[in-house]
Write an enzyme that holds these catalytic residues in place. Structure first.
Site, PDB file in Angstrom:
ATOM      1  N   PRO A  85       0.840  -1.198   0.000  1.00 38.78           N
ATOM      2  CA  PRO A  85       0.000   0.000   0.000  1.00 38.78           C
ATOM      3  C   PRO A  85       0.879   1.254   0.000  1.00 38.78           C
ATOM      4  O   PRO A  85       1.797   1.360   0.816  1.00 38.78           O
ATOM      5  CB  PRO A  85      -0.784  -0.123   1.312  1.00 38.78           C
ATOM      6  CG  PRO A  85       0.055  -1.026   2.176  1.00 38.78           C
ATOM      7  CD  PRO A  85       0.743  -1.968   1.239  1.00 38.78           C
ATOM      8  N   ALA A 138      -3.467   3.357   2.248  1.00 38.44           N
ATOM      9  CA  ALA A 138      -4.179   3.655   3.493  1.00 38.44           C
ATOM     10  C   ALA A 138      -5.353   4.590   3.207  1.00 38.44           C
ATOM     11  O   ALA A 138      -5.180   5.686   2.671  1.00 38.44           O
ATOM     12  CB  ALA A 138      -3.223   4.303   4.488  1.00 38.44           C
ATOM     13  N   TYR A 147       1.040   4.765  13.492  1.00 37.16           N
ATOM     14  CA  TYR A 147      -0.347   5.247  13.400  1.00 37.16           C
ATOM     15  C   TYR A 147      -1.145   4.793  14.634  1.00 37.16           C
ATOM     16  O   TYR A 147      -0.612   4.164  15.531  1.00 37.16           O
ATOM     17  CB  TYR A 147      -0.968   4.810  12.066  1.00 37.16           C
ATOM     18  CG  TYR A 147      -0.292   5.507  10.904  1.00 37.16           C
ATOM     19  CD1 TYR A 147      -0.540   6.849  10.639  1.00 37.16           C
ATOM     20  CD2 TYR A 147       0.654   4.850  10.121  1.00 37.16           C
ATOM     21  CE1 TYR A 147       0.119   7.519   9.603  1.00 37.16           C
ATOM     22  CE2 TYR A 147       1.316   5.504   9.081  1.00 37.16           C
ATOM     23  CZ  TYR A 147       1.040   6.837   8.834  1.00 37.16           C
ATOM     24  OH  TYR A 147       1.696   7.497   7.829  1.00 37.16           O
TER      25      TYR A 147
HETATM   26  C1  LIG Z   1       5.095   6.852  -1.399  1.00 41.62           C
HETATM   27  C2  LIG Z   1       4.885   5.837  -0.300  1.00 41.62           C
HETATM   28  C3  LIG Z   1       3.658   5.772   0.337  1.00 41.62           C
HETATM   29  C4  LIG Z   1       3.428   4.807   1.332  1.00 41.62           C
HETATM   30  N1  LIG Z   1       2.157   4.693   1.874  1.00 41.62           N
HETATM   31  C5  LIG Z   1       1.880   3.653   2.695  1.00 41.62           C
HETATM   32  C6  LIG Z   1       0.534   3.366   3.073  1.00 41.62           C
HETATM   33  O1  LIG Z   1      -0.422   4.004   2.640  1.00 41.62           O
HETATM   34  N2  LIG Z   1       0.335   2.335   3.939  1.00 41.62           N
HETATM   35  C7  LIG Z   1       1.370   1.555   4.405  1.00 41.62           C
HETATM   36  O2  LIG Z   1       1.142   0.629   5.186  1.00 41.62           O
HETATM   37  N3  LIG Z   1       2.638   1.775   4.013  1.00 41.62           N
HETATM   38  C8  LIG Z   1       2.904   2.771   3.145  1.00 41.62           C
HETATM   39  N4  LIG Z   1       4.182   2.924   2.666  1.00 41.62           N
HETATM   40  C9  LIG Z   1       5.202   1.897   2.990  1.00 41.62           C
HETATM   41  C10 LIG Z   1       5.236   0.811   1.866  1.00 41.62           C
HETATM   42  O3  LIG Z   1       4.011   0.107   1.778  1.00 41.62           O
HETATM   43  C11 LIG Z   1       6.358  -0.205   2.106  1.00 41.62           C
HETATM   44  O4  LIG Z   1       6.063  -0.976   3.244  1.00 41.62           O
HETATM   45  C12 LIG Z   1       7.729   0.448   2.286  1.00 41.62           C
HETATM   46  O5  LIG Z   1       7.953   1.434   1.281  1.00 41.62           O
HETATM   47  C13 LIG Z   1       8.851  -0.589   2.252  1.00 41.62           C
HETATM   48  O6  LIG Z   1       8.786  -1.389   1.094  1.00 41.62           O
HETATM   49  P1  LIG Z   1       9.634  -1.049  -0.260  1.00 41.62           P
HETATM   50  O7  LIG Z   1      11.068  -0.912   0.161  1.00 41.62           O
HETATM   51  O8  LIG Z   1       9.368  -2.222  -1.167  1.00 41.62           O
HETATM   52  O9  LIG Z   1       9.099   0.242  -0.800  1.00 41.62           O
HETATM   53  C14 LIG Z   1       4.454   3.910   1.711  1.00 41.62           C
HETATM   54  C15 LIG Z   1       5.704   4.024   1.090  1.00 41.62           C
HETATM   55  C16 LIG Z   1       5.928   4.951   0.083  1.00 41.62           C
HETATM   56  C17 LIG Z   1       7.269   4.982  -0.604  1.00 41.62           C
END
Ligand SMILES: Cc1cc2nc3c(=O)[nH]c(=O)nc-3n(C[C@H](O)[C@H](O)[C@H](O)COP(=O)(O)O)c2cc1C
Length: 346
Positions: A16, A51, A177
């Protein structure tokens, strides 16, 4: 992969990620259709939509999605249908921002670390205790009536997610959160029934899970993003999390999506690919399915982790850069992997 009555085509899911691009009434826009549609067509087993707030004051920013009105449900329905129609599974993550609320969006003049005041279109954040998050507005401590109201909002949002046609429901229970704020002694200094020893700090998170299950059909799965440890003295420990996860299993949670060290910006934050998988064995021993995310960029990392260390993997930023990440990770002859509309590209 089977989760209750839901069969998922594979175990690599879109993590997400807030797009801060809702319309002025908190509903998905053309941006969401384009963004999620491309990744659904790009081969992910499940699209976890960002989210989505359960109430206006539980948004992080004015650009967040919500699921409290009919207008929002109707727009989410189009989004869920689109995701399904191109071969993926639509899921939505509900959000309760708590003290991490009423801030700017990343690309505006304020940014996510700056508060937006009510005079500028913001609102009063609510939290277990009046402890501000890193420069944001000091939250108001929630009364018993606030807690009741928010639990009602959670149940309504779960019901609305079902009406919109989502097939799995997520919750942002981590990353500092509201769910995490009640759980962590570093954010919850209450001395009433909602704070103090572990049992009291668990009360709100478990009430949220019960509210989700009350609004969400028994045949559909529930996924909670869960902090395993705050990685800070006096914070949530892995022993606490074992108790939380066992209780969540009893209340009907199907899978926990684990991370660590994200309560406050100062906490050490694992940055190596798949670092959080080290916490999965303890939770798997309890019979809980697990997933995680974090810095995965290469297909071999996915294949190492799933299903040996975790049951599924969520990929975030790599899929912002490349909507076809999951198809590329699958490998094999293009004609077996890519959509037929694209075969002439190979
Ligand atoms: C632009 C952005 C928005 C994010 N929004 C959410 C979110 O809405 N809900 C959530 O649980 N994590 C959110 N995250 C965290 C990501 O879901 C993910 O867990 C985190 O970036 C680590 O994984 P990755 O290294 O593959 O990006 C967000 C991350 C980014 C970069």
């Amino acid at each position: 992969m089977q989760l209750r009555d839901l069969t998922l085509p594979n175990r690599v899911w879109l993590s997400p990620m807030c797009q801060y691009s809702a319309d002025e009434r908190g509903a998905p826009t053309s941006w969401h259709l384009a963004h999620y549609g491309a990744r659904a067509a790009g081969g992910v087993g499940m699209v976890m939509v960002e989210a989505t707030a359960v109430a206006p004051d539980m948004r992080t920013t004015a650009g967040d999605l919500g699921l409290w009105s009919k207008h929002q449900v109707d727009a989410h329905r189009r989004l869920a249908e689109l995701i399904r129609s191109v071969g993926s599974v639509p899921a939505v993550q509900l959000g309760l921002a708590g003290r991490k609320s009423s801030h700017g969006i990343p690309w505006d003049n304020t940014g996510t670390r700056h508060p937006v005041s009510p005079a500028d279109g913001g609102w009063q954040p609510l939290a277990p205790s009046p402890l501000p998050f890193s420069g944001l507005t000091t939250p108001r401590s929630m009364s018993a009536a606030d807690i009741d109201r928010v639990l009602g909002d959670v149940e309504r949002a779960a019901r609305n997610a079902h009406r919109a046609g989502y097939e799995a429901l997520g919750l942002q229970g981590s990353n500092g959160y509201l769910f995490h704020q009640f759980l962590s002694p570093l954010a919850n200094e209450r001395t009433d029934a909602w704070g103090g020893d572990l049992e009291r700090r668990l009360r709100f998170p478990l009430a949220v899970v019960s509210a989700l299950r009350a609004g969400w059909p028994a045949e559909k799965p529930l996924v909670i993003r869960t902090p395993v440890t705050d990685l800070l003295d006096g914070g949530v420990t892995t022993d606490d999390t074992e108790v939380l996860v066992a209780r969540m299993a009893e209340l009907g949670v199907d899978l926990v999506d684990i991370n660590s060290g994200v309560l406050v910006p100062e906490a050490p934050r694992p940055s190596e690919p798949l670092e959080n998988t080290r916490f999965a064995p303890r939770l798997r021993k309890l019979g809980m399915l697990t997933a995680t995310s974090g810095s995965v960029t290469e297909a071999h990392q996915l294949h190492e982790a799933v299903p040996n260390s975790v049951d599924a993997l969520l990929v975030g930023r790599a899929m912002l850069r490349d909507p076809y990440w999951a198809l590329r990770a699958r490998g094999g002859p293009p004609a077996d992997v890519w959509p037929k509309q694209y075969h002439r590209a190979f």
